[in-house]
Design a protein around this motif. Sequence first.
Motif, mmCIF file in Angstrom:
data_model
loop_
_atom_site.group_PDB
_atom_site.id
_atom_site.type_symbol
_atom_site.label_atom_id
_atom_site.label_comp_id
_atom_site.label_asym_id
_atom_site.label_seq_id
_atom_site.Cartn_x
_atom_site.Cartn_y
_atom_site.Cartn_z
ATOM 1 N N THR A 131 3.401 53.942 -22.851
ATOM 2 C CA THR A 131 3.645 54.068 -24.288
ATOM 3 C C THR A 131 4.536 52.941 -24.777
ATOM 4 O O THR A 131 5.429 52.469 -24.069
ATOM 5 C CB THR A 131 4.318 55.410 -24.632
ATOM 6 N N PHE A 132 4.245 52.499 -25.980
ATOM 7 C CA PHE A 132 5.128 51.574 -26.688
ATOM 8 C C PHE A 132 5.634 52.308 -27.924
ATOM 9 O O PHE A 132 4.911 53.106 -28.517
ATOM 10 C CB PHE A 132 4.355 50.326 -27.141
ATOM 11 N N ASN A 133 6.828 52.018 -28.350
ATOM 12 C CA ASN A 133 7.497 52.739 -29.453
ATOM 13 C C ASN A 133 7.815 54.153 -28.986
ATOM 14 O O ASN A 133 7.340 54.616 -27.970
ATOM 15 C CB ASN A 133 6.617 52.854 -30.705
ATOM 16 N N LYS A 134 8.547 54.844 -29.816
ATOM 17 C CA LYS A 134 8.945 56.214 -29.487
ATOM 18 C C LYS A 134 7.807 57.144 -29.940
ATOM 19 O O LYS A 134 7.571 57.322 -31.123
ATOM 20 C CB LYS A 134 10.242 56.541 -30.229
ATOM 21 N N ILE A 135 7.111 57.717 -28.980
ATOM 22 C CA ILE A 135 5.998 58.612 -29.313
ATOM 23 C C ILE A 135 6.520 60.050 -29.247
ATOM 24 O O ILE A 135 7.282 60.399 -28.349
ATOM 25 C CB ILE A 135 4.837 58.452 -28.312
ATOM 26 N N SER A 136 6.078 60.864 -30.182
ATOM 27 C CA SER A 136 6.562 62.237 -30.256
ATOM 28 C C SER A 136 6.370 62.982 -28.939
ATOM 29 O O SER A 136 5.269 63.041 -28.396
ATOM 30 C CB SER A 136 5.800 62.970 -31.360
ATOM 31 N N PRO A 137 7.448 63.548 -28.407
ATOM 32 C CA PRO A 137 7.324 64.294 -27.146
ATOM 33 C C PRO A 137 6.331 65.453 -27.264
ATOM 34 O O PRO A 137 5.607 65.755 -26.330
ATOM 35 C CB PRO A 137 8.738 64.819 -26.892
ATOM 36 N N ARG A 138 6.305 66.080 -28.451
ATOM 37 C CA ARG A 138 5.353 67.188 -28.643
ATOM 38 C C ARG A 138 3.933 66.702 -28.415
ATOM 39 O O ARG A 138 3.103 67.417 -27.852
ATOM 40 C CB ARG A 138 5.457 67.721 -30.071
ATOM 41 N N GLY A 139 3.662 65.514 -28.905
ATOM 42 C CA GLY A 139 2.317 64.965 -28.733
ATOM 43 C C GLY A 139 2.051 64.646 -27.272
ATOM 44 O O GLY A 139 0.986 64.960 -26.739
ATOM 45 N N LEU A 140 3.026 64.051 -26.618
ATOM 46 C CA LEU A 140 2.834 63.642 -25.223
ATOM 47 C C LEU A 140 2.667 64.849 -24.302
ATOM 48 O O LEU A 140 2.080 64.741 -23.226
ATOM 49 C CB LEU A 140 4.009 62.781 -24.759
ATOM 50 N N GLN A 141 3.170 66.003 -24.760
ATOM 51 C CA GLN A 141 3.010 67.216 -23.943
ATOM 52 C C GLN A 141 1.562 67.607 -23.768
ATOM 53 O O GLN A 141 1.240 68.421 -22.906
ATOM 54 C CB GLN A 141 3.722 68.384 -24.615
ATOM 55 N N ARG A 142 0.686 67.062 -24.620
ATOM 56 C CA ARG A 142 -0.738 67.351 -24.475
ATOM 57 C C ARG A 142 -1.285 66.820 -23.152
ATOM 58 O O ARG A 142 -2.326 67.249 -22.689
ATOM 59 C CB ARG A 142 -1.542 66.734 -25.610
ATOM 60 N N PHE A 143 -0.586 65.851 -22.570
ATOM 61 C CA PHE A 143 -0.984 65.341 -21.254
ATOM 62 C C PHE A 143 -0.364 66.257 -20.219
ATOM 63 O O PHE A 143 0.845 66.242 -19.999
ATOM 64 C CB PHE A 143 -0.454 63.915 -21.045
ATOM 65 N N ASP A 144 -1.202 67.079 -19.552
ATOM 66 C CA ASP A 144 -0.619 68.022 -18.593
ATOM 67 C C ASP A 144 -0.051 67.261 -17.394
ATOM 68 O O ASP A 144 -0.610 66.294 -16.903
ATOM 69 C CB ASP A 144 -1.679 69.039 -18.141
ATOM 70 N N GLY A 145 1.086 67.760 -16.920
ATOM 71 C CA GLY A 145 1.816 67.056 -15.862
ATOM 72 C C GLY A 145 1.062 66.941 -14.558
ATOM 73 O O GLY A 145 1.324 66.060 -13.750
ATOM 74 N N GLU A 146 0.093 67.828 -14.357
ATOM 75 C CA GLU A 146 -0.645 67.809 -13.089
ATOM 76 C C GLU A 146 -1.530 66.576 -12.961
ATOM 77 O O GLU A 146 -1.708 66.035 -11.879
ATOM 78 C CB GLU A 146 -1.534 69.041 -13.073
ATOM 79 N N ASN A 147 -2.112 66.150 -14.065
ATOM 80 C CA ASN A 147 -3.068 65.047 -13.995
ATOM 81 C C ASN A 147 -2.591 63.766 -14.663
ATOM 82 O O ASN A 147 -3.275 62.765 -14.599
ATOM 83 C CB ASN A 147 -4.382 65.456 -14.664
ATOM 84 N N PHE A 148 -1.456 63.867 -15.336
ATOM 85 C CA PHE A 148 -1.015 62.702 -16.092
ATOM 86 C C PHE A 148 0.434 62.359 -15.780
ATOM 87 O O PHE A 148 1.277 63.238 -15.635
ATOM 88 C CB PHE A 148 -1.158 62.944 -17.604
ATOM 89 N N ASP A 149 0.706 61.078 -15.720
ATOM 90 C CA ASP A 149 2.048 60.571 -15.487
ATOM 91 C C ASP A 149 2.369 59.699 -16.694
ATOM 92 O O ASP A 149 1.850 58.589 -16.822
ATOM 93 C CB ASP A 149 2.036 59.757 -14.177
ATOM 94 N N VAL A 150 3.188 60.258 -17.582
ATOM 95 C CA VAL A 150 3.443 59.558 -18.845
ATOM 96 C C VAL A 150 4.721 58.739 -18.731
ATOM 97 O O VAL A 150 5.773 59.258 -18.373
ATOM 98 C CB VAL A 150 3.585 60.580 -20.009
#
Lengths: 476, 474
Positions: free
Chosen positions: B63-82
């Motif tokens: 990610t570039f810039n500050k992206i909303s954490p609520r939005g990033l939560q859509r990436f489930d931790g099991e399959n995504f490394d944000v």
Amino acid sequence: MKMASLTSFVARRASQVSRGGLNVSTTRHLTGTSIPVDVDHYSDGWNIRDIGDFAKDEKYHIKTFNKISDKGLARFPTETYEVKPSEWDARNAHAILLRSHKLQESEIDVPVRAIARCGAGTNNVPVARMTELGIPVFNTPGANANAVKELILCGLFLGSRRIIDGINHMTDLGEKGLAKERVEKDKAMFGGQEIKGKTLAVIGLGHIGASTAVDAASLGMTINGYDPGLSVQSALKLPRHIKLCDSISSAISQADYISINIPYIKGENGTHGIIGKEVISHFKPNTVLLNFARGELVDSEAMKEFLDKGKGTYISDFPDDLLWDHKNCIILPHLGASTEEAEDAAAAMAADTIRDFIETGTIKNSVNFPETSLPDRTPGTIRMTVVNKNKPGMLAQITETFAKAQLNIVQQINHSRGDIAYNVLDIDPSTSEGEKVSLKDLQKELTTTEGVLSSRLVFGVPGAGYARNIEGEYWV
Amino acid sequence: MMIPTVKTITNVSRFQGRALSHFLTASRSLSNETNIDHEHYKGAWKTYGDIENYVPGKYQIQTFNKISPRGLQRFDGENFDVRVDGEEAANAHAILLRSHKLKEEEVAHTVRAIARCGAGTNNIPVARMTEIGIPVFNTPGANANAVKELVSCGMLLASRRIVDGVNHMKDLGSQGLAKERVEKDKSMFGGREIKGKTLAVIGLGHIGGMTALGASALGMNVVGYDPSLSVESALRLPGDITLLDSISSAVSKADYISLNIPYIKGEDGTHGIINQDVIDQFKSDAVLLNFARGELVDSEAMKNFLDRGNGRYVSDFPDDLLWNHKNTIILPHLGASTEEAEDTAAAMAADTVKDYLENGTIRNSVNFPATSLPDPEKNSIRFTIVNKNLPGMLAQITETFANAAFNITQQINHSRGEIAYNVLDVDMEGHDDVVSFKKVQKQITMLDGVLSSRILYGKPGFGYAKNIEGKYFV
């Protein structure tokens, strides 16, 4: 009857006026009837100095303070009305129109029979004193409503993102030539939230509050409202899903935004500082308070304590000596009604109200007199209005005076409000004995009755027919 | 198994604590238990820098810039490394950004998708991404309410001199004269109401549509212009809007004008589309609201207009010529600066990227064609292929599968401009021993005109192969 000299007019107790010749009684033709009526003029001295003008015009004189919209003033037909701004030393005013000028008793000529404020609040008019003297004060409820509502909506947005700070920041950056370079980075300081989906509490659901509630609902807000005097008529103007609460505190406790839309009433049981420590203690921490009603409704000290906690916002259309430079406070220069449309609407409404009062005796939109309206005057009758103190037995005395003069009252209405009572009577002059109806004696007797403040013969000649009882002295 | 090149070995030696073989071949189990061979890093990805941080088995999101954490939560931790802004993400599989100006060198070879949390994509080199076969996504509509509320505010700010009035009250306050002077001075700041006035909306997409609807609810008469208005967009408009057939005719009777069109550079673009000719049609006291892009308005022509009459220009973008004009109000690009819009845009971007990475679906792309195939059947594996839109490509692709004895159970092919995109589900039937998909993937990917391919088989991060100017990277 005494002869009049010009110098004697300087004193309040001058006698007759000379009108070219030395007429002390004038015979005027009523409109709609061929019965001559005698009326005395100037049997005591009106404080008139431009009597030359007055005699020529035969028009109602309207004095204005502040700049009143021309479109509104055009409602006065020029054949029967002359409008003069106060700066032109308009004496002999029969009615006053004003905006926010602070009216002094000394500015109110004795012949003034009505005062109309182009606006909603009448804090700038000495209303209680006018009631004592028997002068109705009118306002223009609703004329400003859309103007104020649009400014409140603007306030809702201004309280949601730091827009004013952002605009001023862009001016700063512009001066340094850094605007394009810095905007994307700096804008983070000015972001915020949307109003859609948030809760707005509206305190006071009259014209302005209701209009605000409707539009905020159409913008997707949830509306709570409080108004202990809500009538069925007013309720029809509210958004259908408004939640009516039973106290200010309960209305505001879940609100993200609060708009106060109530009048400022001084004194005990008034509304001074009604938004005080107690109420503010129920605010959510990031509440936005919008005050487009009157500065005195909010306790500034209590507000400061709230704002100092950092997350709330106060937006006011009125100066505030304590909060004017607080970073979470936005002060506007009382622009709520400052639109062409509102000025036109208020002036037109005030003009129509005055005309109605002067020409038919109707009272509506008065802040001190009772609402009174008689059906149209039957042709051939003469209309009289009587203002008296609201004391027992007054109505009996008034009607007895007419009976003694053997004048039949065709229709009549009597209405009181607080300390004042108002009567409108249509008299059939044709039942009196003889052909000539001398109402001057009748009027004098009527008006000098204790408790009566003034009387008016509402008939064809503008300006004439008004008599007053000023502390026992008869003025006509 | 291919012997790694020297370059690869050199780089591989920088791995720490991981078995070499682990990275040269990988046998992965499919979610449906067929073994698949897959090679990694056969060509030199420029990504070995953070290999210690690489988490195999997850998609890496940069990610570039500050992206909303609520939005990033859509990436489930099991399959995504944000990875948040500033964190190293040299093996990124996808990029999320707001208004950071993205440069080509910041886009690793492993990146399969770029998503902008916002509407405009002027900060991304989209044409270049198309050339190399990387879809760029945006979030149309996510910001719409935020922008619409600010446009409404702008209309009201321009109707009375509110900002000037607020600043004046501060001046008076500092002199202790506020109460004394307010009633007199306020006449300098009065104006008019918007109710009953006419608003022209240029561009009737998500934002223009909401703006039109909101204005109609406030008692305005609304006219609009949009040459490509769809039925879907029309349903979002106020029913009594008057649609006109040119910008000039829309603005000529308008008291307020809102621009809500994208900024497109170049010929046939929208640079300076509000030019002298259009501005000459404005009423002398018209208010122009620009919450779209600064470059849409010709500032010189605007200055002439503002100097002549009682018009106003309210812009959400800096303007070197007009920033201090008394009839201009400049906001610091706050149109989308609300928590709600940031949450919505980030969530929409995340969902879009997830759908692309996990299913091959393309929607909300500014350069790739919208493409969606129903879920793959059991016992099938999904391929996606990006190729240049040249004649005969589809035939070559299907022929390659046929020659390798793969049966295609369902397939979609869609093109847009110079790029074409294919999603094919291939039957596993008859290939349930050790299946080497790598061979057919290489064949497909090295076809002249193919830019990249992906095998989606449930293991995040694997299966992507690129054809970079004739060289095979996997």
